[in-house]
Write an enzyme that holds these catalytic residues in place. Structure first.
Site, PDB file in Angstrom:
ATOM      1  N   GLN A   1       0.985  -1.292  -0.074  1.00 42.74           N
ATOM      2  CA  GLN A   1      -0.066   0.113   0.049  1.00 42.74           C
ATOM      3  C   GLN A   1       0.931   1.309  -0.149  1.00 42.74           C
ATOM      4  O   GLN A   1       0.331   2.397  -0.390  1.00 42.74           O
ATOM      5  CB  GLN A   1      -0.783  -0.065   1.106  1.00 42.74           C
ATOM      6  CG  GLN A   1      -2.038  -1.008   1.115  1.00 42.74           C
ATOM      7  CD  GLN A   1      -3.010  -1.161   2.103  1.00 42.74           C
ATOM      8  OE1 GLN A   1      -3.080  -0.200   3.170  1.00 42.74           O
ATOM      9  NE2 GLN A   1      -3.607  -2.400   2.412  1.00 42.74           N
TER      10      GLN A   1
ATOM     11  N   GLU B   1     -12.250  -1.866  13.749  1.00 45.75           N
ATOM     12  CA  GLU B   1     -11.864  -0.433  13.340  1.00 45.75           C
ATOM     13  C   GLU B   1     -12.952   0.440  12.662  1.00 45.75           C
ATOM     14  O   GLU B   1     -12.727   1.671  12.849  1.00 45.75           O
ATOM     15  CB  GLU B   1     -10.862  -0.954  11.954  1.00 45.75           C
ATOM     16  CG  GLU B   1     -10.444   0.393  11.248  1.00 45.75           C
ATOM     17  CD  GLU B   1      -9.609  -0.391  10.032  1.00 45.75           C
ATOM     18  OE1 GLU B   1      -9.022   0.674   9.496  1.00 45.75           O
ATOM     19  OE2 GLU B   1      -9.382  -1.451   9.658  1.00 45.75           O
TER      20      GLU B   1
ATOM     21  N   HIS C   1      -6.208  -1.764  15.838  1.00 48.07           N
ATOM     22  CA  HIS C   1      -6.899  -0.690  15.706  1.00 48.07           C
ATOM     23  C   HIS C   1      -7.809  -0.609  16.950  1.00 48.07           C
ATOM     24  O   HIS C   1      -7.617   0.331  17.829  1.00 48.07           O
ATOM     25  CB  HIS C   1      -8.126  -0.943  14.283  1.00 48.07           C
ATOM     26  CG  HIS C   1      -7.185  -0.695  13.191  1.00 48.07           C
ATOM     27  ND1 HIS C   1      -6.279   0.158  12.846  1.00 48.07           N
ATOM     28  CD2 HIS C   1      -7.291  -1.550  12.229  1.00 48.07           C
ATOM     29  CE1 HIS C   1      -5.865   0.146  11.587  1.00 48.07           C
ATOM     30  NE2 HIS C   1      -6.412  -1.030  11.072  1.00 48.07           N
TER      31      HIS C   1
ATOM     32  N   ASP D   1       0.696   0.829   9.051  1.00 50.62           N
ATOM     33  CA  ASP D   1      -0.476   0.181   8.272  1.00 50.62           C
ATOM     34  C   ASP D   1      -0.308   0.437   6.743  1.00 50.62           C
ATOM     35  O   ASP D   1       0.370  -0.072   6.133  1.00 50.62           O
ATOM     36  CB  ASP D   1      -1.782   0.978   8.921  1.00 50.62           C
ATOM     37  CG  ASP D   1      -2.881   0.158   8.646  1.00 50.62           C
ATOM     38  OD1 ASP D   1      -2.871  -0.715   7.651  1.00 50.62           O
ATOM     39  OD2 ASP D   1      -4.128   0.396   9.031  1.00 50.62           O
TER      40      ASP D   1
END
Length: 460
Positions: free
Chosen positions: A62, A239, A273, A324
């Site tokens: 990501q 989350e 989270h 993350d």
């Protein structure tokens, strides 16, 4: 690797200490810490030293998405609409591109003060969803990037089987994530057989209660007992409010409550989270000994919400930080965002500190480092005898912009001054992997990354 180092000032498990000799074993662990005049003539580090920060939650691919999801494509954008873009991006990343992206990220994480990364790795299959001939193809890309950069790795292959509670069939867009039990077992067996403890640590990760049924959770825990007893276990939980609502609709229980009823959650677990908790859940996590994995910048970027940090810490809870989605690679910025979120919700200042350590920066760094270490199952995250020799040098200009700052406040400056933290040398297991903010393979890593991004751009 240095046989020892002499720190003029360092944040240790006993607080800030001055003029200390730190002896280091051949395998990169701290043998002794002595306050003295450097009788062994170890190399002297003048600038303040802090423990290396464990990054307890990363999805490396990501990192290359930065800037692609900041365009409104829905009347109300949310985590769930962002996820569609993430799925699309994930479908286009090849193994070689994943390795190049991960190496670039891991280099930048080192320069951001992290010395360990927990890779929550759910990209397993080929682009059409078929299994690779080499089952560990994409895990190997992650491990290679770790070896190339020197960032220590805790690798968590993710078991991901469903689209929502109750065993809902996965979406086609999730095809690269999905594993059968047999395929996942094969992956774990291969990674365990290849594992070299000096290279990577191995754990398990049920993706979430949305993606894993009660029966599959029980199977995963049996697999852990058989193959990786006492290994770290990480899971996404609570989350988003939608996940909590879906859990209640499915079984009448909130997400964390449902997890506690399904699994023997203890200090080996990390609950990623945990944004939306009621009072009982705050208490249950703290009592269990599990670590909460906070990713403040990603949680802010995705509109997740604000963690109940004060209530959790007052209950005796432990937390660490992760990058993350990797929109930021600076540990200081994650900590700043965490503290500022608490200031906004409580309308106070200097919240995440203690009577023993009133400097917010030092308290945040130390608590996050120790909590992150718990989530890896490794003896890291503090400058203490027996711990791995992971050190980060924080720049400190006595006659410059930091002239009015004491060494005890150096982390306050780097976290809250509004400037990018200036990090010098970084050591992992006693070996210098960053020198004056530079990596020895920086040019090659950057070149490979640019090439990978250019190839990806043609696919998107």
């Amino acid at each position: 690797m240095a046989a020892g180092l002499f720190f003029k000032q360092a944040l240790t498990n006993k607080g800030w200490l001055y003029d200390i000799s730190v002896s280091i074993s051949e395998d990169g662990h701290i043998l002794a810490i002595d306050q003295d005049t450097n009788p062994n003539c170890y190399p002297v580090i003048e600038k303040p030293i802090v423990p290396g920060m464990p990054n307890l939650h990363s999805h490396s691919f990501q990192y290359a998405m930065a800037g692609l999801s900041e365009v409104r494509r829905n009347p109300v954008d949310s985590f769930w609409s962002w996820r569609e873009m993430m799925y699309y991006f994930a479908l286009n990343v090849s193994p070689s591109e994943l390795q190049a992206i991960t190496a670039k990220l891991y280099m930048e994480l080192l320069k951001g003060g992290y010395t360990e990364v927990v890779e929550f790795h759910y990209l397993h299959n080929d682009m059409d969803g078929s299994y690779y001939a080499q089952t560990e193809e994409l895990s190997a890309a992650i491990i290679t990037a770790s070896d190339q950069t020197g960032l220590s790795l805790t690798h968590l292959p993710v078991f991901y089987a469903h689209a929502n509670f109750g065993g809902v069939a996965p979406q086609d867009a999730q095809r690269r994530f999905i594993n059968s039990r047999d395929q996942y077992l094969k992956l774990i067996e291969i990674l365990k057989s290849n594992q070299n403890q000096a290279s990577y640590n191995l754990g398990l990760a049920p993706h979430s209660l949305r993606a894993v049924t009660e029966d599959e959770m029980a199977w995963l825990l049996d697999l852990r007992n058989d193959l990786l007893p006492d290994c770290p276990v990480h899971i996404h939980v609570a989350e988003q409010t939608k996940e909590v609502d879906d859990s209640i609709a499915y079984n009448g229980k909130r997400s964390v409550t449902a997890l506690m009823d399904q699994a023997p959650v203890d200090s080996a677990w990390c609950l990623i989270h945990s944004t939306h908790l009621d009072d009982d859940e705050v208490s249950a996590i703290a009592t269990s000994g599990a670590t909460v994995g906070l990713c403040p910048l990603t949680e802010s970027n995705l509109g997740d919400g604000i963690f109940r940090a004060i209530d959790f810490l007052n209950a005796g809870g432990h937390f660490g930080i992760g990058s993350d989605s990797n929109i930021c690679t600076q540990a200081t910025q994650e900590l700043r965002t965490l503290e500022y979120s608490q200031r906004l919700i409580h309308r106070q200042r200097n919240i995440l500190c203690s009577d023993e350590m009133p400097n917010v920066g030092s308290n945040l760094w130390q608590r996050a480092a120790i909590g992150g270490a718990r989530a890896t199952g490794r003896n890291i995250g503090q400058i203490a005898v027996g711990a791995r020799a992971d050190f980060v040098e924080m720049k400190f200009e006595r006659n410059g912009i930091m002239a009015a700052v004491s060494p005890q406040a150096v982390l306050d400056f780097h976290i809250f001054s509004g400037q990018k933290a200036d990090i010098g040398d970084v050591y992992v297991a006693g070996k210098k992997v960053i020198t004056s903010g530079k990596h020895p393979l920086e040019e090659a890593i950057n070149t490979a990354y640019v090439s990978a991004i250019q190839r990806l751009a043609h696919k998107l």
